[in-house]
Design a protein around this motif. Sequence first.
Motif, PDB file in Angstrom:
ATOM      1  N   LYS A   1     -53.174 -20.076  68.210  1.00  0.00           N
ATOM      2  CA  LYS A   1     -53.087 -18.618  68.145  1.00  0.00           C
ATOM      3  C   LYS A   1     -53.262 -18.065  69.551  1.00  0.00           C
ATOM      4  O   LYS A   1     -54.350 -18.114  70.123  1.00  0.00           O
ATOM      5  N   MET A   2     -52.177 -17.568  70.098  1.00  0.00           N
ATOM      6  CA  MET A   2     -52.223 -16.978  71.430  1.00  0.00           C
ATOM      7  C   MET A   2     -50.991 -16.096  71.603  1.00  0.00           C
ATOM      8  O   MET A   2     -49.858 -16.542  71.403  1.00  0.00           O
ATOM      9  N   GLY A   3     -51.213 -14.854  71.963  1.00  0.00           N
ATOM     10  CA  GLY A   3     -50.106 -13.932  72.191  1.00  0.00           C
ATOM     11  C   GLY A   3     -49.251 -13.765  70.954  1.00  0.00           C
ATOM     12  O   GLY A   3     -49.746 -13.423  69.873  1.00  0.00           O
ATOM     13  N   ALA A   4     -47.960 -14.024  71.095  1.00  0.00           N
ATOM     14  CA  ALA A   4     -47.019 -13.837  69.978  1.00  0.00           C
ATOM     15  C   ALA A   4     -46.995 -15.032  69.037  1.00  0.00           C
ATOM     16  O   ALA A   4     -46.310 -14.990  68.014  1.00  0.00           O
ATOM     17  N   ILE A   5     -47.727 -16.104  69.365  1.00  0.00           N
ATOM     18  CA  ILE A   5     -47.728 -17.305  68.529  1.00  0.00           C
ATOM     19  C   ILE A   5     -48.965 -17.303  67.645  1.00  0.00           C
ATOM     20  O   ILE A   5     -50.089 -17.179  68.132  1.00  0.00           O
ATOM     21  N   GLU A   6     -48.734 -17.444  66.376  1.00  0.00           N
ATOM     22  CA  GLU A   6     -49.834 -17.475  65.421  1.00  0.00           C
ATOM     23  C   GLU A   6     -49.521 -18.518  64.365  1.00  0.00           C
ATOM     24  O   GLU A   6     -48.612 -18.330  63.552  1.00  0.00           O
ATOM     25  N   GLN A   7     -50.254 -19.609  64.379  1.00  0.00           N
ATOM     26  CA  GLN A   7     -49.930 -20.720  63.482  1.00  0.00           C
ATOM     27  C   GLN A   7     -51.196 -21.342  62.913  1.00  0.00           C
ATOM     28  O   GLN A   7     -52.132 -21.654  63.652  1.00  0.00           O
ATOM     29  N   GLU A   8     -51.173 -21.504  61.609  1.00  0.00           N
ATOM     30  CA  GLU A   8     -52.226 -22.239  60.920  1.00  0.00           C
ATOM     31  C   GLU A   8     -51.745 -23.664  60.696  1.00  0.00           C
ATOM     32  O   GLU A   8     -50.554 -23.901  60.458  1.00  0.00           O
ATOM     33  N   PRO A   9     -52.637 -24.646  60.770  1.00  0.00           N
ATOM     34  CA  PRO A   9     -52.204 -26.029  60.541  1.00  0.00           C
ATOM     35  C   PRO A   9     -51.922 -26.281  59.060  1.00  0.00           C
ATOM     36  O   PRO A   9     -52.408 -25.553  58.187  1.00  0.00           O
ATOM     37  N   PHE A  10     -51.134 -27.299  58.787  1.00  0.00           N
ATOM     38  CA  PHE A  10     -50.882 -27.680  57.402  1.00  0.00           C
ATOM     39  C   PHE A  10     -52.193 -28.098  56.736  1.00  0.00           C
ATOM     40  O   PHE A  10     -53.044 -28.749  57.356  1.00  0.00           O
ATOM     41  N   ALA A  11     -52.332 -27.747  55.462  1.00  0.00           N
ATOM     42  CA  ALA A  11     -53.441 -28.269  54.674  1.00  0.00           C
ATOM     43  C   ALA A  11     -53.218 -29.773  54.488  1.00  0.00           C
ATOM     44  O   ALA A  11     -52.075 -30.247  54.529  1.00  0.00           O
ATOM     45  N   PRO A  12     -54.295 -30.547  54.309  1.00  0.00           N
ATOM     46  CA  PRO A  12     -54.134 -32.005  54.151  1.00  0.00           C
ATOM     47  C   PRO A  12     -53.123 -32.382  53.067  1.00  0.00           C
ATOM     48  O   PRO A  12     -52.333 -33.307  53.249  1.00  0.00           O
ATOM     49  N   ALA A  13     -53.131 -31.647  51.959  1.00  0.00           N
ATOM     50  CA  ALA A  13     -52.190 -31.977  50.880  1.00  0.00           C
ATOM     51  C   ALA A  13     -50.743 -31.735  51.326  1.00  0.00           C
ATOM     52  O   ALA A  13     -49.834 -32.531  51.020  1.00  0.00           O
ATOM     53  N   ASP A  14     -50.524 -30.637  52.052  1.00  0.00           N
ATOM     54  CA  ASP A  14     -49.174 -30.344  52.543  1.00  0.00           C
ATOM     55  C   ASP A  14     -48.731 -31.385  53.564  1.00  0.00           C
ATOM     56  O   ASP A  14     -47.569 -31.830  53.556  1.00  0.00           O
ATOM     57  N   ARG A  15     -49.634 -31.749  54.467  1.00  0.00           N
ATOM     58  CA  ARG A  15     -49.282 -32.742  55.477  1.00  0.00           C
ATOM     59  C   ARG A  15     -48.922 -34.074  54.820  1.00  0.00           C
ATOM     60  O   ARG A  15     -47.924 -34.709  55.199  1.00  0.00           O
ATOM     61  N   ASN A  16     -49.701 -34.492  53.830  1.00  0.00           N
ATOM     62  CA  ASN A  16     -49.412 -35.758  53.145  1.00  0.00           C
ATOM     63  C   ASN A  16     -48.074 -35.683  52.400  1.00  0.00           C
ATOM     64  O   ASN A  16     -47.317 -36.654  52.367  1.00  0.00           O
TER      65      ASN A  16
END
Length: 523
Positions: A229-244
């Motif tokens: 999260k910085m400036g125009a970029i805003e990203q949450e990481p994948f949840a473990p279930a989504d990543r798997n």
Amino acid sequence: MDSPSAIESPATAGTAPASATSPLKRAFERIFTRHLMNIAILMALPVIFTVSLNPARESMRDPDIWWHLADARQLMTTHHFIWTEPNSFTVGGQPWVNPEWLAELPYWFSYQALHLRGIYFAEWVIICANLIFLYWRGFRRSGHAGAAWWAAALAFLLISVNSGPRTISIAYLAMSSELAILEAYKGGKTRALWLLPPLFCIWINLHGSWLIGLALFVLYILCGSFEFKMGAIEQEPFAPADRNRLLTVLAVSVAVLLINPYGWHLMWNPIDMMSNQKLNIANVMEWKPLNLSTAAGVSAFAAMCLMVVANAFKGRKWRIYELAFIFFAWYAALDHMRFAFLAAVITTPFLAVDIRRGFNLSSDEKTIPAANAFMVAAAALVILFIFPTEKNLKEKLGTFFPMQSLEQIQPSWRTFDSDTVGGMMAFLAKPDFIDSRFDIFEHRGVLGDYLKAMYLVSPLEVFDHYRIDHVLVTDTMPVAYLLKHTEGWTIVKSEKTGEDVYVTFARTPGARAGSSIVGPTNK
């Protein structure tokens, strides 16, 4: 954002209640929506402006489609997949796999049904399918039909760089499908992700661009694996279930790539192109950097500027994978002009969002069905008026290929030909020296020898090496000038084709290809 059904149903703001409207009028309004009008106009653009579809320009010129049709004919008549090169006398019988066999079949079936008009029709339908898909993806993302149309119209100018009856046009439908699936997954439709393995199973049989699609999927997973999260970029990481889930689908997608008639050979094909075909990439125009003075170059520059300006007016939050996709798309397009099509497929939905947000476009739900119907009818009339007859296409074919000269070639001849006519020779079942595939010809050294002959490095030695007894080239090529002044070679056929004159040289019986060169005074 509007529901998925919004693209099928007209807005009814400001209209009378349904109970006060006749069923016929309601049906008319339901059919003639803004979307139908936009799609109809998009479908008219290719026949008007695309070089390969406008009959007044270069219909039927593409050299690749003919060897594609020859390959498809062999598959459909023998019912066996091609494992050895079938068309040339230089590398005939050598191991070769057909990496685009499935994408050749629509063109073959269309040709069987409608002859030359079938090729034309298939090309038009495939280009229109790409444009409609891009329009739909742009609308789904932006919620604004006008913004989606302008983004798709700009994409059309980028697509034009790969216009023609190309197998890669079908493969780009697969890429659009992949990106639409990832968008659906991002929107919460987790089950949609399982459409990717069957998609890749089909894609690998269409074209080697499946490798780019797989790289985009890997990039999507990597970019979503961390928080930023910085400036125009805003990203949450994948949840473990989504990543798997993503990793599992990726693994399955890689595994199903082996479901093809050639096994690992087809998986290796695009990697071989990148690593072992330097002459191919260096000598094919489409692999050159994008020329910014061309229509596609200007369009690419306009699209990039539009995205920058729109975000300067009214910025939005970006996810890292979105920026990564956009940077990759424009880098690929600038480095190799053929990837302008790829840039259109990747960036059009983002551009539609930027157009709506950046220029504060108001809702365009209100629509006039009667005006929409008029525009649809006008677009249909334009398409029908321009759509060529079989006679027109045959005449056009004769302006690009020396059909009479090709017909006279005998099976026993060893004819040195330019790569632009090699595909047509394969289609006519004439043994060719080379055609525009280049892959197997480079592997066997034929492409290098072809370039030595065409650029007069050692043409007579090449003719000796391959026991060439006939040469078919245009009279403006350097090798034609050489043979006109070389003992043992005579012109046996001259044929005017549009702006070119093709000449067929025959070697005098008993003479070697490397006979002495005759000076101007002895001509």
